[in-house]
Design a protein around this motif. Sequence first.
Motif, mmCIF file in Angstrom:
data_model
loop_
_atom_site.group_PDB
_atom_site.id
_atom_site.type_symbol
_atom_site.label_atom_id
_atom_site.label_comp_id
_atom_site.label_asym_id
_atom_site.label_seq_id
_atom_site.Cartn_x
_atom_site.Cartn_y
_atom_site.Cartn_z
ATOM 1 N N GLY A 28 5.246 -29.260 -2.830
ATOM 2 C CA GLY A 28 6.454 -30.088 -3.211
ATOM 3 C C GLY A 28 5.834 -31.160 -4.320
ATOM 4 N N MET A 29 4.671 -31.456 -4.734
ATOM 5 C CA MET A 29 4.340 -32.181 -5.810
ATOM 6 C C MET A 29 2.901 -31.744 -6.112
ATOM 7 S SD MET A 29 3.852 -35.708 -4.074
ATOM 8 C CE MET A 29 2.665 -35.858 -2.761
ATOM 9 N N LEU A 30 2.806 -32.380 -7.142
ATOM 10 C CA LEU A 30 1.265 -32.210 -7.825
ATOM 11 C C LEU A 30 0.735 -33.416 -7.666
ATOM 12 C CD1 LEU A 30 2.152 -29.951 -11.426
ATOM 13 C CD2 LEU A 30 1.151 -29.290 -9.118
ATOM 14 N N ARG A 31 -0.604 -33.458 -7.195
ATOM 15 C CA ARG A 31 -1.185 -34.618 -6.956
ATOM 16 C C ARG A 31 -2.247 -34.870 -7.993
ATOM 17 N NH1 ARG A 31 -4.324 -33.484 -1.480
ATOM 18 N NH2 ARG A 31 -4.114 -31.344 -2.634
ATOM 19 N N THR A 32 -2.422 -36.161 -8.332
ATOM 20 C CA THR A 32 -3.410 -36.448 -9.361
ATOM 21 C C THR A 32 -4.742 -36.836 -8.754
ATOM 22 O OG1 THR A 32 -2.827 -38.804 -9.469
ATOM 23 C CG2 THR A 32 -1.653 -37.506 -10.974
ATOM 24 N N THR A 33 -5.834 -36.723 -9.592
ATOM 25 C CA THR A 33 -6.983 -36.775 -8.857
ATOM 26 C C THR A 33 -7.785 -38.023 -9.831
ATOM 27 O OG1 THR A 33 -8.028 -35.217 -10.333
ATOM 28 C CG2 THR A 33 -7.545 -34.654 -8.295
ATOM 29 N N ARG A 34 -8.735 -38.861 -9.390
ATOM 30 C CA ARG A 34 -9.348 -39.845 -9.963
ATOM 31 C C ARG A 34 -10.425 -39.180 -10.923
ATOM 32 N NH1 ARG A 34 -10.232 -44.676 -5.931
ATOM 33 N NH2 ARG A 34 -7.785 -45.041 -5.389
ATOM 34 N N TYR A 38 -6.759 -31.010 -14.109
ATOM 35 C CA TYR A 38 -6.361 -30.251 -15.298
ATOM 36 C C TYR A 38 -5.703 -31.439 -16.172
ATOM 37 C CZ TYR A 38 -7.145 -25.649 -13.430
ATOM 38 O OH TYR A 38 -7.812 -24.578 -13.339
ATOM 39 N N ASP A 39 -5.650 -31.436 -17.433
ATOM 40 C CA ASP A 39 -5.016 -32.144 -18.378
ATOM 41 C C ASP A 39 -3.167 -32.172 -18.153
ATOM 42 O OD1 ASP A 39 -4.424 -34.034 -20.685
ATOM 43 O OD2 ASP A 39 -3.821 -32.200 -21.539
ATOM 44 N N LEU A 78 -0.840 -19.459 -21.426
ATOM 45 C CA LEU A 78 -1.165 -20.505 -20.812
ATOM 46 C C LEU A 78 -2.763 -20.993 -21.203
ATOM 47 C CD1 LEU A 78 0.089 -19.909 -17.212
ATOM 48 C CD2 LEU A 78 1.298 -20.959 -18.881
ATOM 49 N N GLU A 79 -2.839 -22.254 -21.486
ATOM 50 C CA GLU A 79 -4.216 -22.842 -21.652
ATOM 51 C C GLU A 79 -4.318 -24.166 -21.055
ATOM 52 O OE1 GLU A 79 -6.511 -24.348 -25.646
ATOM 53 O OE2 GLU A 79 -5.233 -22.578 -25.718
ATOM 54 N N LEU A 80 -4.806 -24.265 -19.848
ATOM 55 C CA LEU A 80 -4.944 -25.289 -19.132
ATOM 56 C C LEU A 80 -6.445 -25.916 -19.375
ATOM 57 C CD1 LEU A 80 -3.902 -24.256 -15.715
ATOM 58 C CD2 LEU A 80 -2.742 -25.449 -17.354
ATOM 59 N N THR A 81 -6.441 -27.242 -20.012
ATOM 60 C CA THR A 81 -7.682 -27.606 -20.190
ATOM 61 C C THR A 81 -8.018 -28.759 -19.099
ATOM 62 O OG1 THR A 81 -6.609 -29.499 -21.468
ATOM 63 C CG2 THR A 81 -7.419 -27.462 -22.476
ATOM 64 N N LYS A 82 -9.369 -28.779 -18.854
ATOM 65 C CA LYS A 82 -9.718 -29.829 -17.734
ATOM 66 C C LYS A 82 -10.252 -31.223 -18.503
ATOM 67 C CE LYS A 82 -11.411 -26.361 -14.519
ATOM 68 N NZ LYS A 82 -12.528 -26.102 -13.578
ATOM 69 N N VAL A 83 -9.976 -32.200 -17.766
ATOM 70 C CA VAL A 83 -10.514 -33.631 -17.934
ATOM 71 C C VAL A 83 -11.144 -34.012 -17.180
ATOM 72 C CG1 VAL A 83 -8.120 -34.158 -19.170
ATOM 73 C CG2 VAL A 83 -8.396 -34.289 -16.769
ATOM 74 N N SER A 84 -12.003 -35.280 -17.425
ATOM 75 C CA SER A 84 -13.034 -35.836 -16.551
ATOM 76 C C SER A 84 -12.440 -36.764 -15.669
ATOM 77 C CB SER A 84 -14.084 -36.605 -17.582
ATOM 78 O OG SER A 84 -13.254 -37.487 -18.378
ATOM 79 N N GLY A 86 -8.338 -38.378 -14.123
ATOM 80 C CA GLY A 86 -7.023 -38.604 -14.199
ATOM 81 C C GLY A 86 -6.188 -37.583 -14.448
ATOM 82 N N GLY A 87 -6.608 -36.448 -13.884
ATOM 83 C CA GLY A 87 -5.596 -35.049 -14.071
ATOM 84 C C GLY A 87 -4.910 -34.728 -12.929
ATOM 85 N N PHE A 88 -4.205 -33.408 -12.972
ATOM 86 C CA PHE A 88 -3.553 -33.062 -11.877
ATOM 87 C C PHE A 88 -4.516 -32.253 -11.117
ATOM 88 C CE2 PHE A 88 0.562 -32.985 -14.216
ATOM 89 C CZ PHE A 88 1.248 -33.988 -13.646
ATOM 90 N N ASN A 89 -4.274 -32.457 -9.753
ATOM 91 C CA ASN A 89 -5.175 -31.459 -8.815
ATOM 92 C C ASN A 89 -5.320 -29.981 -9.101
ATOM 93 O OD1 ASN A 89 -5.589 -30.181 -6.109
ATOM 94 N ND2 ASN A 89 -6.548 -32.152 -5.679
ATOM 95 N N GLU A 90 -6.565 -29.633 -9.331
ATOM 96 C CA GLU A 90 -6.616 -28.248 -9.617
ATOM 97 C C GLU A 90 -5.924 -27.120 -8.586
ATOM 98 O OE1 GLU A 90 -10.319 -26.879 -10.963
ATOM 99 O OE2 GLU A 90 -10.823 -28.843 -11.916
ATOM 100 N N GLU A 91 -6.177 -27.526 -7.345
ATOM 101 C CA GLU A 91 -5.688 -26.533 -6.150
ATOM 102 C C GLU A 91 -4.004 -26.676 -6.149
ATOM 103 O OE1 GLU A 91 -7.085 -27.646 -2.451
ATOM 104 O OE2 GLU A 91 -9.279 -27.602 -3.200
ATOM 105 N N ASP A 92 -3.356 -27.892 -6.509
ATOM 106 C CA ASP A 92 -2.027 -27.791 -6.193
ATOM 107 C C ASP A 92 -1.640 -27.020 -7.566
ATOM 108 O OD1 ASP A 92 -2.194 -29.686 -4.306
ATOM 109 O OD2 ASP A 92 -1.559 -31.471 -5.151
ATOM 110 N N THR A 93 -2.331 -27.336 -8.790
ATOM 111 C CA THR A 93 -1.652 -26.673 -10.058
ATOM 112 C C THR A 93 -1.738 -25.288 -10.054
ATOM 113 O OG1 THR A 93 -2.449 -28.703 -11.066
ATOM 114 C CG2 THR A 93 -2.252 -26.616 -12.583
#
Length: 111
Positions: A28-34, A38-39, A78-84, A86-93
Amino acid sequence: MGFLSKLFGGSDNGKSAGAPTDTGTGIGMLRTTRSGGYDKRSVLAAMDALNAEILALSEAVSSKCSGSPYTLPEPADLELTKVSSGGFNEEDTNAYIGELRKKIAELRALL
């Protein structure tokens, strides 16, 4: 059905006003993580590219069914970059991108 729906001619299709709606996808949505994830910009760009590919494939399938010439679109790169933080949750993405890729595979199989 709410007041505005009644006012503008909407229909609730037999559901109550507070009932959750099923969009046909498993997510239903993409959660963000602290921390981590992913960027957000790269995820949105990837989803835009996948949705554009789905649209192009849908048009190609329609052209094939009508006997018109069509071209196969190139697969999205596709090129998904990771951030340290405030990114989108990896599982949801990964789940959502997996659903989009499944739809692409189904459309490519029709061609």
